[in-house]
Design a protein around this motif. Structure first.
Motif, PDB file in Angstrom:
ATOM      1  N   ALA A  30    -133.143 -72.310 -27.642  1.00  0.00           N
ATOM      2  CA  ALA A  30    -134.373 -72.335 -26.854  1.00  0.00           C
ATOM      3  C   ALA A  30    -135.176 -71.047 -26.981  1.00  0.00           C
ATOM      4  O   ALA A  30    -136.264 -70.936 -26.415  1.00  0.00           O
ATOM      5  N   THR A  31    -134.647 -70.077 -27.755  1.00  0.00           N
ATOM      6  CA  THR A  31    -135.289 -68.758 -27.832  1.00  0.00           C
ATOM      7  C   THR A  31    -135.456 -68.336 -29.287  1.00  0.00           C
ATOM      8  O   THR A  31    -134.580 -67.663 -29.855  1.00  0.00           O
ATOM      9  N   PRO A  32    -136.573 -68.665 -29.935  1.00  0.00           N
ATOM     10  CA  PRO A  32    -136.773 -68.275 -31.339  1.00  0.00           C
ATOM     11  C   PRO A  32    -136.706 -66.766 -31.564  1.00  0.00           C
ATOM     12  O   PRO A  32    -136.312 -66.312 -32.641  1.00  0.00           O
ATOM     13  N   ALA A  33    -137.070 -65.977 -30.544  1.00  0.00           N
ATOM     14  CA  ALA A  33    -137.029 -64.524 -30.691  1.00  0.00           C
ATOM     15  C   ALA A  33    -135.609 -64.003 -30.907  1.00  0.00           C
ATOM     16  O   ALA A  33    -135.424 -62.875 -31.372  1.00  0.00           O
ATOM     17  N   ALA A  34    -134.614 -64.829 -30.600  1.00  0.00           N
ATOM     18  CA  ALA A  34    -133.225 -64.405 -30.811  1.00  0.00           C
ATOM     19  C   ALA A  34    -132.916 -64.230 -32.295  1.00  0.00           C
ATOM     20  O   ALA A  34    -132.014 -63.459 -32.650  1.00  0.00           O
ATOM     21  N   PHE A  35    -133.645 -64.921 -33.161  1.00  0.00           N
ATOM     22  CA  PHE A  35    -133.413 -64.773 -34.605  1.00  0.00           C
ATOM     23  C   PHE A  35    -133.634 -63.326 -35.049  1.00  0.00           C
ATOM     24  O   PHE A  35    -132.714 -62.693 -35.587  1.00  0.00           O
ATOM     25  N   PRO A  36    -134.849 -62.764 -34.883  1.00  0.00           N
ATOM     26  CA  PRO A  36    -135.028 -61.374 -35.312  1.00  0.00           C
ATOM     27  C   PRO A  36    -134.225 -60.371 -34.493  1.00  0.00           C
ATOM     28  O   PRO A  36    -133.847 -59.308 -35.008  1.00  0.00           O
ATOM     29  N   LEU A  37    -133.956 -60.679 -33.222  1.00  0.00           N
ATOM     30  CA  LEU A  37    -133.087 -59.787 -32.447  1.00  0.00           C
ATOM     31  C   LEU A  37    -131.725 -59.655 -33.116  1.00  0.00           C
ATOM     32  O   LEU A  37    -131.184 -58.550 -33.249  1.00  0.00           O
ATOM     33  N   ALA A  38    -131.173 -60.773 -33.532  1.00  0.00           N
ATOM     34  CA  ALA A  38    -129.895 -60.741 -34.244  1.00  0.00           C
ATOM     35  C   ALA A  38    -130.039 -60.019 -35.575  1.00  0.00           C
ATOM     36  O   ALA A  38    -129.089 -59.383 -36.054  1.00  0.00           O
TER      37      ALA A  38
END
Length: 258
Positions: A30-38
């Motif tokens: 539910a959180t696309p921003a988690a991709f670049p965070l990872a």
């Protein structure tokens, strides 16, 4: 929510022992921003060999980087690149291409895709290992964040080809959701301007290109397209950053001598 999403992202995008839980997975999807965070976490780990730039020969640093990528991220995404390679050489409709991607037999397209990807990554790492230490680390980190930004771009702009992982990630996302991943990726893009900014742009360009190709050839985006996007975006971003650094250096030298 953000920490849970990051944990879910790392559980899928890496081999780090973060554990797996349904709550973390749901937060991640539910959180696309988690991709670049990872990408920051993974990028920091795979960039460790570049701390030896200037101490060890460039080929040794590059080889250690390749080993770190495999150890930290595993082979799941490489499998997606292999499947996409097989689908790319098939003459048929989207359904036939997707069927080939489900086949466990390794074809010529898969071998070519994996070989080209590995060669490209190795050569990019070799070139990066000849940069100044801080620049090399910044370029590698930005390339990894860029690869994950590319996946987030697919998650926000793609349409699913069939039920599965791709549909799970794409469900409920839209173009407006891309703002979050872009904001998260900004610090990485600013690490060593303009090289790292070009790396970020190049990674998004890879995602847009593969999204268009997948729509036409596969009927949409599936899990293998996500994996292939990660692998290809990393390579393209790395080369784009190194090339930009070299061009800027030559430009500064020419201006100094003129």
């Amino acid at each position: 929510m953000v920490l849970s999403a990051l944990r879910g992202a790392l559980g899928f995008l890496s081999r780090l022992p973060v554990g797996h839980s349904e709550a973390a997975w749901d937060a991640f999807t539910a959180t696309p921003a988690a991709f670049p965070l990872a990408g920051y976490v993974v990028g920091a780990l795979v960039a460790v060999p570049f701390l030896a730039v200037g101490l060890l020969p460039a080929p040794v640093v590059a080889a250690a980087y390749l080993a770190a990528v495999v150890l930290v991220t595993g082979v799941n995404h490489a499998d997606g690149l292999a499947d996409l390679g097989d689908a790319a050489v098939v003459h048929g409709d989207p359904a036939e291409r997707r069927e080939v991607m489900r086949d466990t037999t390794v074809g010529v397209g898969a071998v070519l895709a994996l070989g080209t990807g590995l060669l490209g990554l190795g050569l990019g790492a070799l070139a990066a290992a000849r940069l100044p230490l801080l620049a090399a680390v910044a370029v590698v980190l930005a390339s990894e964040v860029g690869a994950k930004l590319a996946m987030a771009t697919l998650a926000c702009l793609g349409t699913p080809s069939h039920e599965g992982f791709g549909a799970t990630i794409l469900d409920g996302q839209g173009p407006s959701d891309l703002a979050g991943p872009l904001v998260v990726a900004v610090p990485a893009a600013l690490l060593a301007l303009p090289a790292t900014a070009v790396a970020s742009v190049a990674s998004v360009a890879v995602a847009l290109s593969l999204n268009r190709w997948a729509d036409r050839r596969l009927g949409g985006v599936g899990g293998d397209v996500f994996g292939a996007t990660n692998e290809l975006a990393r390579v393209v971003a790395l080369h784009a950053a190194v090339a930009t650094w070299a061009l800027v250096d030559w430009g500064v030298l020419a201006w100094t001598l003129s």
